[in-house]
Design a protein around this motif. Structure first.
Motif, mmCIF file in Angstrom:
data_model
loop_
_atom_site.group_PDB
_atom_site.id
_atom_site.type_symbol
_atom_site.label_atom_id
_atom_site.label_comp_id
_atom_site.label_asym_id
_atom_site.label_seq_id
_atom_site.Cartn_x
_atom_site.Cartn_y
_atom_site.Cartn_z
ATOM 1 N N GLY A 195 -1.134 5.645 -6.834
ATOM 2 C CA GLY A 195 -2.590 5.535 -6.806
ATOM 3 C C GLY A 195 -3.244 6.051 -8.076
ATOM 4 N N GLY A 242 6.260 5.052 -4.549
ATOM 5 C CA GLY A 242 5.020 4.635 -3.890
ATOM 6 C C GLY A 242 5.286 3.541 -2.885
ATOM 7 N N GLY A 243 4.351 3.399 -1.942
ATOM 8 C CA GLY A 243 4.520 2.376 -0.909
ATOM 9 C C GLY A 243 3.261 1.578 -0.683
ATOM 10 N N GLY A 244 2.313 1.661 -1.640
ATOM 11 C CA GLY A 244 1.066 0.902 -1.518
ATOM 12 C C GLY A 244 1.191 -0.459 -2.192
ATOM 13 N N ARG A 246 2.505 1.335 3.057
ATOM 14 C CA ARG A 246 1.078 1.124 3.262
ATOM 15 C C ARG A 246 0.640 -0.258 2.734
ATOM 16 N N GLU A 265 3.654 -4.449 -5.660
ATOM 17 C CA GLU A 265 3.448 -5.483 -6.676
ATOM 18 C C GLU A 265 4.277 -5.170 -7.932
ATOM 19 N N THR A 269 0.052 -1.414 -5.058
ATOM 20 C CA THR A 269 0.422 -1.326 -6.480
ATOM 21 C C THR A 269 1.931 -1.190 -6.611
ATOM 22 N N GLN A 292 -12.636 4.337 -2.208
ATOM 23 C CA GLN A 292 -11.776 5.107 -3.122
ATOM 24 C C GLN A 292 -12.529 5.631 -4.338
ATOM 25 N N ALA A 337 3.700 4.937 -8.981
ATOM 26 C CA ALA A 337 2.617 4.047 -8.527
ATOM 27 C C ALA A 337 2.057 4.594 -7.223
ATOM 28 N N LYS A 371 -9.602 -1.861 -9.552
ATOM 29 C CA LYS A 371 -8.360 -1.292 -9.030
ATOM 30 C C LYS A 371 -7.261 -2.338 -8.963
ATOM 31 N N VAL A 372 -7.552 -3.526 -9.422
ATOM 32 C CA VAL A 372 -6.574 -4.611 -9.283
ATOM 33 C C VAL A 372 -5.838 -4.909 -10.593
ATOM 34 N N LEU A 401 3.284 12.746 -9.806
ATOM 35 C CA LEU A 401 3.929 13.552 -8.764
ATOM 36 C C LEU A 401 3.741 15.042 -9.009
HETATM 37 P P1 NDP Z 1 -2.611 3.534 -2.328
HETATM 38 O O1 NDP Z 1 -3.426 4.768 -2.223
HETATM 39 O O2 NDP Z 1 -2.934 2.370 -1.474
HETATM 40 O O3 NDP Z 1 -1.084 3.883 -2.040
HETATM 41 C C1 NDP Z 1 -0.496 5.008 -2.604
HETATM 42 C C2 NDP Z 1 0.963 5.050 -2.169
HETATM 43 O O4 NDP Z 1 1.571 6.132 -2.829
HETATM 44 C C3 NDP Z 1 1.156 5.259 -0.668
HETATM 45 O O5 NDP Z 1 2.274 4.540 -0.246
HETATM 46 C C4 NDP Z 1 1.387 6.764 -0.578
HETATM 47 O O6 NDP Z 1 2.236 7.140 0.489
HETATM 48 C C5 NDP Z 1 2.148 7.010 -1.865
HETATM 49 N N1 NDP Z 1 1.986 8.374 -2.332
HETATM 50 C C6 NDP Z 1 0.840 9.067 -2.531
HETATM 51 N N2 NDP Z 1 1.095 10.292 -3.004
HETATM 52 C C7 NDP Z 1 2.437 10.376 -3.106
HETATM 53 C C8 NDP Z 1 3.322 11.393 -3.517
HETATM 54 N N3 NDP Z 1 2.857 12.571 -3.970
HETATM 55 N N4 NDP Z 1 4.640 11.158 -3.465
HETATM 56 C C9 NDP Z 1 5.123 9.972 -3.052
HETATM 57 N N5 NDP Z 1 4.340 8.955 -2.635
HETATM 58 C C10 NDP Z 1 3.011 9.162 -2.666
HETATM 59 O O7 NDP Z 1 -2.656 3.175 -3.910
HETATM 60 P P2 NDP Z 1 -2.405 1.774 -4.648
HETATM 61 O O8 NDP Z 1 -2.542 2.073 -6.083
HETATM 62 O O9 NDP Z 1 -1.164 1.150 -4.182
HETATM 63 O O10 NDP Z 1 -3.624 0.875 -4.182
HETATM 64 C C11 NDP Z 1 -4.979 1.313 -4.385
HETATM 65 C C12 NDP Z 1 -5.908 0.252 -3.830
HETATM 66 O O11 NDP Z 1 -5.853 -0.912 -4.639
HETATM 67 C C13 NDP Z 1 -5.545 -0.199 -2.416
HETATM 68 O O12 NDP Z 1 -6.729 -0.461 -1.722
HETATM 69 C C14 NDP Z 1 -4.783 -1.472 -2.647
HETATM 70 O O13 NDP Z 1 -4.826 -2.349 -1.532
HETATM 71 C C15 NDP Z 1 -5.516 -2.054 -3.858
HETATM 72 N N6 NDP Z 1 -4.660 -2.948 -4.652
HETATM 73 C C16 NDP Z 1 -4.791 -4.273 -4.478
HETATM 74 C C17 NDP Z 1 -3.990 -5.144 -5.175
HETATM 75 C C18 NDP Z 1 -4.169 -6.587 -4.970
HETATM 76 O O14 NDP Z 1 -5.034 -6.972 -4.199
HETATM 77 N N7 NDP Z 1 -3.403 -7.413 -5.628
HETATM 78 C C19 NDP Z 1 -2.967 -4.687 -6.122
HETATM 79 C C20 NDP Z 1 -2.901 -3.259 -6.226
HETATM 80 C C21 NDP Z 1 -3.715 -2.445 -5.508
HETATM 81 P P3 NDP Z 1 1.711 7.226 2.007
HETATM 82 O O15 NDP Z 1 1.506 5.817 2.450
HETATM 83 O O16 NDP Z 1 2.837 7.923 2.681
HETATM 84 O O17 NDP Z 1 0.455 8.029 1.963
#
Ligand code: NDP
Length: 317
Positions: A245, A158-160, A187, A165, A162, A262, A243, A288-289, A123
């Motif tokens: 990214g 985070g909301g992705g 996301r 999970e 990762t 990415q 988490a 990335k997994v 952050l």
């Molecule tokens: P992502 O880039 O997908 O998500 C990052 C998250 O962090 C988003 O929700 C984003 O918010 C949030 N974020 C980013 N910057 C900030 C900040 N400064 N403050 C607060 N929140 C923030 O990263 P992941 O690591 O989650 O995933 C990366 C890739 O790996 C993706 O393609 C994902 O699908 C894949 N993956 C697959 C898995 C699986 O198949 N089992 C498991 C893990 C990852 P916002 O949405 O608002 O931008």
């Protein structure tokens, strides 16, 4: 500027578990590997405190100590370990060329193993940096560190995929998990979101940002601001997980290798091969997994075995 050049059979770029494991295998196969450590010798584990999930350490080990052990093991088999940064590459082949430290040194290599890893995004809050450096409860890996917060309350940002999970992973260990999501939607995939919302001890704090992580030497709480209302609230926690990214350290290879959107290197499925003959990838630069030390080490082994076969098939001894 004085420049030097030399040729090696196997060049390994990167010094995390993937790079050092590749070195152990390559050295034992008599490839006489040269390994460049890169910007952060030892990689992401240098930022970790206790590692409890790497096989072979029944009582756990400190991340930096584990990296020292891996380095010593690679050195024992006469890996040539050097400091230096790869600043450009030319993968025209069959001998690939790599510039170290802006051309101060040129290496040509029959095989190259890329093990440059990825860096977690943070952050950037002063309290985050301070507590992370103090080993006081700030982490970017729930699978690595969640265990230390059993039956305690934690937060994850985070909301992705990762974050989703890792939140569900933490929910199995911890009493309560606050998931801090900056928007009003996640996301993460629908399936992952569903798992989060079905887990009763995860509370999602929507439209929320972290103002400060509280605590002197260790995390005691987090102050969160609602971005819509401007209201702030404090939650008592002992662990804070980020988490948001990762960034794979692959920029220098972009002109040559096939990367995903990415920036992760795309390997041929089930192998360490890239789209260029003689160039292999191991560890988080292509993953990335899973992102675990043990998976990185496993793919480091694969890359070295493939480099050995590649050289043997071409009669390079
Ligand atoms: P992502 O880039 O997908 O998500 C990052 C998250 O962090 C988003 O929700 C984003 O918010 C949030 N974020 C980013 N910057 C900030 C900040 N400064 N403050 C607060 N929140 C923030 O990263 P992941 O690591 O989650 O995933 C990366 C890739 O790996 C993706 O393609 C994902 O699908 C894949 N993956 C697959 C898995 C699986 O198949 N089992 C498991 C893990 C990852 P916002 O949405 O608002 O931008």
């Amino acid at each position: 500027m004085a420049t030097t050049s030399e040729h090696v059979k196997c060049l390994i770029i990167g010094s995390g578990p993937a790079g050092y494991t590749a070195a152990v295998y390559a050295a034992r196969a008599d490839l006489k590997p040269l390994l460049y450590e890169g910007l952060q010798p030892g990689g992401q584990l240098m930022d970790t405190t206790d590692v409890d999930n790497f096989p072979g350490y029944p009582t756990g080990v400190h991340g930096p100590k584990m990296m020292e052990d891996l380095r010593n093991q690679a050195a024992r088999f006469e890996t040539d370990i050097r400091s230096g940064l790869v600043t450009s590459v030319d993968f025209t082949g069959p001998r690939h060329s790599v510039q170290i430290d802006d051309g101060k040194h040129t290496i040509t290599a029959d095989t190259i193993i890329i093990a440059t890893g990825a860096s977690a995004k943070w952050l950037g809050l002063p309290s985050e940096t301070r507590l992370r450096e103090a080993g006081g409860g700030v982490s970017a890996c729930a699978v690595c560190d969640g265990f230390f917060y059993r039956n305690q309350d934690v937060a994850i940002v985070g909301g992705g995929d990762t974050a989703a999970e890792e939140a569900t992973y933490l929910a199995k260990l911890c009493r309560k998990v606050y998931m801090i999501v900056r928007g009003d939607a996640m996301r993460a995939s629908k399936a992952m979101q569903h798992r989060v919302t079905q887990t009763t001890n995860i509370e999602v704090l929507w439209n929320s940002e972290t103002e400060e992580i509280l605590g002197d030497q260790a995390v005691t709480g987090v102050r969160v601001k609602n971005r819509k209302t401007g209201e702030t609230s404090e939650k008592s926690i002992t662990g804070f997980f980020v988490a948001i990214g990762h960034k794979p350290n692959t920029d220098v290879f972009k002109p040559w290798l096939t990367l995903d959107e990415q920036g992760y290197i795309i390997n041929q499925p089930g192998t360490a091969k890239t789209n260029i003959d003689g160039v292999f990838v191991a560890g988080d630069a292509a993953d990335k997994v899973y992102r675990q030390a043990v998976t990185a080490a496993g793919t480091g082994c694969m890359a070295a075995l493939e480099a050995e076969r590649y050289l043997a098939a071409r009669g390079i001894h």
